[in-house]
Design an enzyme around this catalytic site. Sequence first.
Site, PDB file in Angstrom:
ATOM      1  N   LYS A 127     -17.421  40.593  20.825  1.00 54.51           N
ATOM      2  CA  LYS A 127     -17.211  39.384  20.029  1.00 54.51           C
ATOM      3  C   LYS A 127     -17.138  38.139  20.912  1.00 54.51           C
ATOM      4  CE  LYS A 127     -17.229  41.163  15.915  1.00 54.51           C
ATOM      5  NZ  LYS A 127     -18.268  40.773  14.949  1.00 54.51           N
ATOM      6  N   TYR A 139     -14.136  46.356  21.512  1.00 50.73           N
ATOM      7  CA  TYR A 139     -14.518  45.441  20.431  1.00 50.73           C
ATOM      8  C   TYR A 139     -14.540  43.983  20.898  1.00 50.73           C
ATOM      9  CZ  TYR A 139     -14.046  43.103  15.846  1.00 50.73           C
ATOM     10  OH  TYR A 139     -14.206  42.308  14.747  1.00 50.73           O
ATOM     11  N   SER A 197     -17.760  36.215  14.624  1.00 52.31           N
ATOM     12  CA  SER A 197     -17.008  36.824  15.729  1.00 52.31           C
ATOM     13  C   SER A 197     -15.690  37.331  15.151  1.00 52.31           C
ATOM     14  CB  SER A 197     -16.810  35.772  16.830  1.00 52.31           C
ATOM     15  OG  SER A 197     -16.021  36.255  17.876  1.00 52.31           O
TER      16      SER A 197
HETATM   17  N1  LIG Z   1     -12.427  42.875   8.414  1.00 56.87           N
HETATM   18  C1  LIG Z   1     -11.848  42.295   9.455  1.00 56.87           C
HETATM   19  O1  LIG Z   1     -10.641  42.436   9.667  1.00 56.87           O
HETATM   20  C2  LIG Z   1     -12.642  41.419  10.351  1.00 56.87           C
HETATM   21  C3  LIG Z   1     -14.003  41.571  10.487  1.00 56.87           C
HETATM   22  N2  LIG Z   1     -14.688  40.769  11.364  1.00 56.87           N
HETATM   23  C4  LIG Z   1     -16.142  40.922  11.517  1.00 56.87           C
HETATM   24  O2  LIG Z   1     -16.770  40.601  10.306  1.00 56.87           O
HETATM   25  C5  LIG Z   1     -17.948  41.385  10.147  1.00 56.87           C
HETATM   26  C6  LIG Z   1     -17.898  42.109   8.808  1.00 56.87           C
HETATM   27  O3  LIG Z   1     -16.754  42.912   8.793  1.00 56.87           O
HETATM   28  P1  LIG Z   1     -16.284  43.711   7.490  1.00 56.87           P
HETATM   29  O4  LIG Z   1     -16.692  42.953   6.296  1.00 56.87           O
HETATM   30  O5  LIG Z   1     -14.878  44.073   7.700  1.00 56.87           O
HETATM   31  O6  LIG Z   1     -17.161  45.033   7.645  1.00 56.87           O
HETATM   32  P2  LIG Z   1     -17.654  46.167   6.609  1.00 56.87           P
HETATM   33  O7  LIG Z   1     -17.587  47.442   7.376  1.00 56.87           O
HETATM   34  O8  LIG Z   1     -16.932  46.079   5.330  1.00 56.87           O
HETATM   35  O9  LIG Z   1     -19.181  45.784   6.420  1.00 56.87           O
HETATM   36  C7  LIG Z   1     -20.043  45.850   7.502  1.00 56.87           C
HETATM   37  C8  LIG Z   1     -21.445  45.542   7.057  1.00 56.87           C
HETATM   38  O10 LIG Z   1     -22.307  45.563   8.186  1.00 56.87           O
HETATM   39  C9  LIG Z   1     -23.348  46.525   7.963  1.00 56.87           C
HETATM   40  N3  LIG Z   1     -23.690  47.140   9.241  1.00 56.87           N
HETATM   41  C10 LIG Z   1     -22.865  47.794  10.061  1.00 56.87           C
HETATM   42  N4  LIG Z   1     -23.521  48.224  11.134  1.00 56.87           N
HETATM   43  C11 LIG Z   1     -24.803  47.816  10.979  1.00 56.87           C
HETATM   44  C12 LIG Z   1     -25.974  47.941  11.762  1.00 56.87           C
HETATM   45  N5  LIG Z   1     -25.971  48.593  12.917  1.00 56.87           N
HETATM   46  N6  LIG Z   1     -27.122  47.380  11.313  1.00 56.87           N
HETATM   47  C13 LIG Z   1     -27.141  46.720  10.139  1.00 56.87           C
HETATM   48  N7  LIG Z   1     -26.058  46.575   9.353  1.00 56.87           N
HETATM   49  C14 LIG Z   1     -24.908  47.123   9.775  1.00 56.87           C
HETATM   50  C15 LIG Z   1     -22.779  47.493   6.945  1.00 56.87           C
HETATM   51  O11 LIG Z   1     -23.754  48.156   6.176  1.00 56.87           O
HETATM   52  P3  LIG Z   1     -24.395  49.579   6.647  1.00 56.87           P
HETATM   53  O12 LIG Z   1     -23.266  50.390   7.177  1.00 56.87           O
HETATM   54  O13 LIG Z   1     -25.013  50.133   5.408  1.00 56.87           O
HETATM   55  O14 LIG Z   1     -25.403  49.237   7.671  1.00 56.87           O
HETATM   56  C16 LIG Z   1     -21.999  46.532   6.058  1.00 56.87           C
HETATM   57  O15 LIG Z   1     -22.860  45.860   5.173  1.00 56.87           O
HETATM   58  C17 LIG Z   1     -17.999  42.322  11.346  1.00 56.87           C
HETATM   59  O16 LIG Z   1     -18.842  41.761  12.320  1.00 56.87           O
HETATM   60  C18 LIG Z   1     -16.564  42.347  11.843  1.00 56.87           C
HETATM   61  O17 LIG Z   1     -16.488  42.622  13.197  1.00 56.87           O
HETATM   62  C19 LIG Z   1     -14.069  39.804  12.082  1.00 56.87           C
HETATM   63  C20 LIG Z   1     -12.724  39.626  11.985  1.00 56.87           C
HETATM   64  C21 LIG Z   1     -11.903  40.406  11.107  1.00 56.87           C
HETATM   65  C1  LIG Z   2      -1.123  28.809  19.811  1.00 60.30           C
HETATM   66  C2  LIG Z   2      -1.632  30.167  19.945  1.00 60.30           C
HETATM   67  C3  LIG Z   2      -1.625  30.969  18.703  1.00 60.30           C
HETATM   68  C4  LIG Z   2      -1.961  32.377  19.041  1.00 60.30           C
HETATM   69  C5  LIG Z   2      -2.075  33.235  17.854  1.00 60.30           C
HETATM   70  C6  LIG Z   2      -2.529  34.587  18.286  1.00 60.30           C
HETATM   71  C7  LIG Z   2      -2.727  35.515  17.142  1.00 60.30           C
HETATM   72  C8  LIG Z   2      -3.505  36.702  17.583  1.00 60.30           C
HETATM   73  C9  LIG Z   2      -3.807  37.633  16.478  1.00 60.30           C
HETATM   74  C10 LIG Z   2      -5.130  38.240  16.668  1.00 60.30           C
HETATM   75  C11 LIG Z   2      -5.560  39.069  15.514  1.00 60.30           C
HETATM   76  C12 LIG Z   2      -6.849  39.761  15.814  1.00 60.30           C
HETATM   77  C13 LIG Z   2      -7.458  40.243  14.573  1.00 60.30           C
HETATM   78  C14 LIG Z   2      -8.742  40.967  14.836  1.00 60.30           C
HETATM   79  C15 LIG Z   2      -9.436  41.211  13.553  1.00 60.30           C
HETATM   80  C16 LIG Z   2     -10.666  42.030  13.693  1.00 60.30           C
HETATM   81  O1  LIG Z   2     -11.627  41.566  14.205  1.00 60.30           O
HETATM   82  C17 LIG Z   2     -10.669  43.418  13.186  1.00 60.30           C
HETATM   83  N1  LIG Z   2      -9.730  43.641  12.175  1.00 60.30           N
HETATM   84  C18 LIG Z   2     -12.045  43.801  12.712  1.00 60.30           C
HETATM   85  O2  LIG Z   2     -12.057  44.845  11.798  1.00 60.30           O
END
Ligand SMILES: NC(=O)C1=CN([C@@H]2O[C@H](COP(=O)(O)OP(=O)(O)OC[C@H]3O[C@@H](n4cnc5c(N)ncnc54)[C@H](OP(=O)(O)O)[C@@H]3O)[C@@H](O)[C@H]2O)C=CC1
Ligand SMILES: CCCCCCCCCCCCCCCC(=O)[C@@H](N)CO
Length: 346
Positions: free
Chosen positions: A204, A200, A186
């Site tokens: 999640k 988004y 998530s």
């Molecule tokens: N980076 C961040 O700041 C954060 C990310 N997340 C979550 O972590 C996960 C990974 O994020 P992140 O590493 O940044 O993402 P990336 O974009 O770097 O990687 C995403 C991956 O998912 C695959 N993908 C995307 N869409 C599909 C689809 N429809 N079917 C199959 N594969 C798919 C992509 O490959 P391809 O495109 O080839 O399919 C790739 O391998 C996500 O769910 C994101 O929401 C959560 C919190 C923070």
């Molecule tokens: C006691 C209470 C403490 C509260 C702290 C609150 C902090 C909130 C920050 C939230 C950051 C959200 C990041 C989302 C990342 C993400 O999913 C995307 N970057 C995906 O690409």
Amino acid sequence: MFSLGEGFSVWSDFSGWRPLLLVMLLVVGAFIVAFVLLLYMVSPLISPRPLKLNGAHVVVTGGSSGIGKCIAIECFKHGAFITLVARDEGKLLRAKKEIEKHSINDKQVGVADFLKSSVLWAQEKLGPVDMLINCAGKSVAAKFEDIEVGLFRRLMETNYLGSIYPTRAVIHTMKERRLGRIVFVSSQAGQVGLFGYTAYSPSKFALRGLAESLQMEVKSYNIYITVAYPPDTDTPGFQEENKDKPLETKLISETSGLCQPDQVAKIIVNDAVQGNFNSSIGPDGYMLSALTCGMSPVTSITEGLQQIVTMGLFRTIALFYLGSFDSIVRRCMMQQGKCADVEKKD
Ligand SMILES: NC(=O)C1=CN([C@@H]2O[C@H](COP(=O)(O)OP(=O)(O)OC[C@H]3O[C@@H](n4cnc5c(N)ncnc54)[C@H](OP(=O)(O)O)[C@@H]3O)[C@@H](O)[C@H]2O)C=CC1
Ligand SMILES: CCCCCCCCCCCCCCCC(=O)[C@@H](N)CO
């Protein structure tokens, strides 16, 4: 009798009760200590046995990039057989090569790559899945009215339904084998709704509802679910998201810092192996998880006790965070207003 005046003599009459009060306090204290000790004695019944990664078959969706790729590397280093699932074949093959560099022995089977979510196929070819990591996902940050309506559905499809299909593919065999771990990646934006994440965040949040319900169904089959809530993490996906992210979203998210994907992957894999329902990263992540634990299952006594003790305090801290987020939004609005005025004059 010691008396400071009429009013105080009444109080001193109670002095005979003091030893009794002390005894009562001691008894209550002893009960609490005994209760906590008892909880720790039954804790093996609550905490699952860790999964052995060596020789395990791990499927990682979204394993060709970012957090997913780092999770695959982490599992590979521990001797697991990996299957990567994603759409872009070129990216998959490049990731496969990179992951194989971390091989711990010659016999270890490499990475199986294929298009679309053919997890069933992987199961037939490479054997039953011990751990499924649902990491494929996409994020878009923009104001509600600026998001094209179809995008609300597409994010739900990728982030939520994209976790349902692979899970459906492995659940039967996991139940038959009475063994398995399923991880849903998530986000901190899946614990708190923030400016810019109207499309988004819901996708999640949905994973949490799914995970809680599913955990109740499969716990008696020795299957454990983990929901991971990472903060901003430096990945190709994050770089993409940043291209047109509102300033408000940037400033608010920055409070929780920026993590490296390998650091996030280590924590997620460890929590999944331990069978922890909650996987949080960093001090803000810890506070958010305790604050939003609600009716989620508890997988260790320490975790439960910490939640009981800290919740009120964290709510107090959260109110300050919310106040500062509101002031970020207000300041940005004023700034944009000023810019609009300047543009009008020009
Ligand atoms: N980076 C961040 O700041 C954060 C990310 N997340 C979550 O972590 C996960 C990974 O994020 P992140 O590493 O940044 O993402 P990336 O974009 O770097 O990687 C995403 C991956 O998912 C695959 N993908 C995307 N869409 C599909 C689809 N429809 N079917 C199959 N594969 C798919 C992509 O490959 P391809 O495109 O080839 O399919 C790739 O391998 C996500 O769910 C994101 O929401 C959560 C919190 C923070
Ligand atoms: C006691 C209470 C403490 C509260 C702290 C609150 C902090 C909130 C920050 C939230 C950051 C959200 C990041 C989302 C990342 C993400 O999913 C995307 N970057 C995906 O690409």
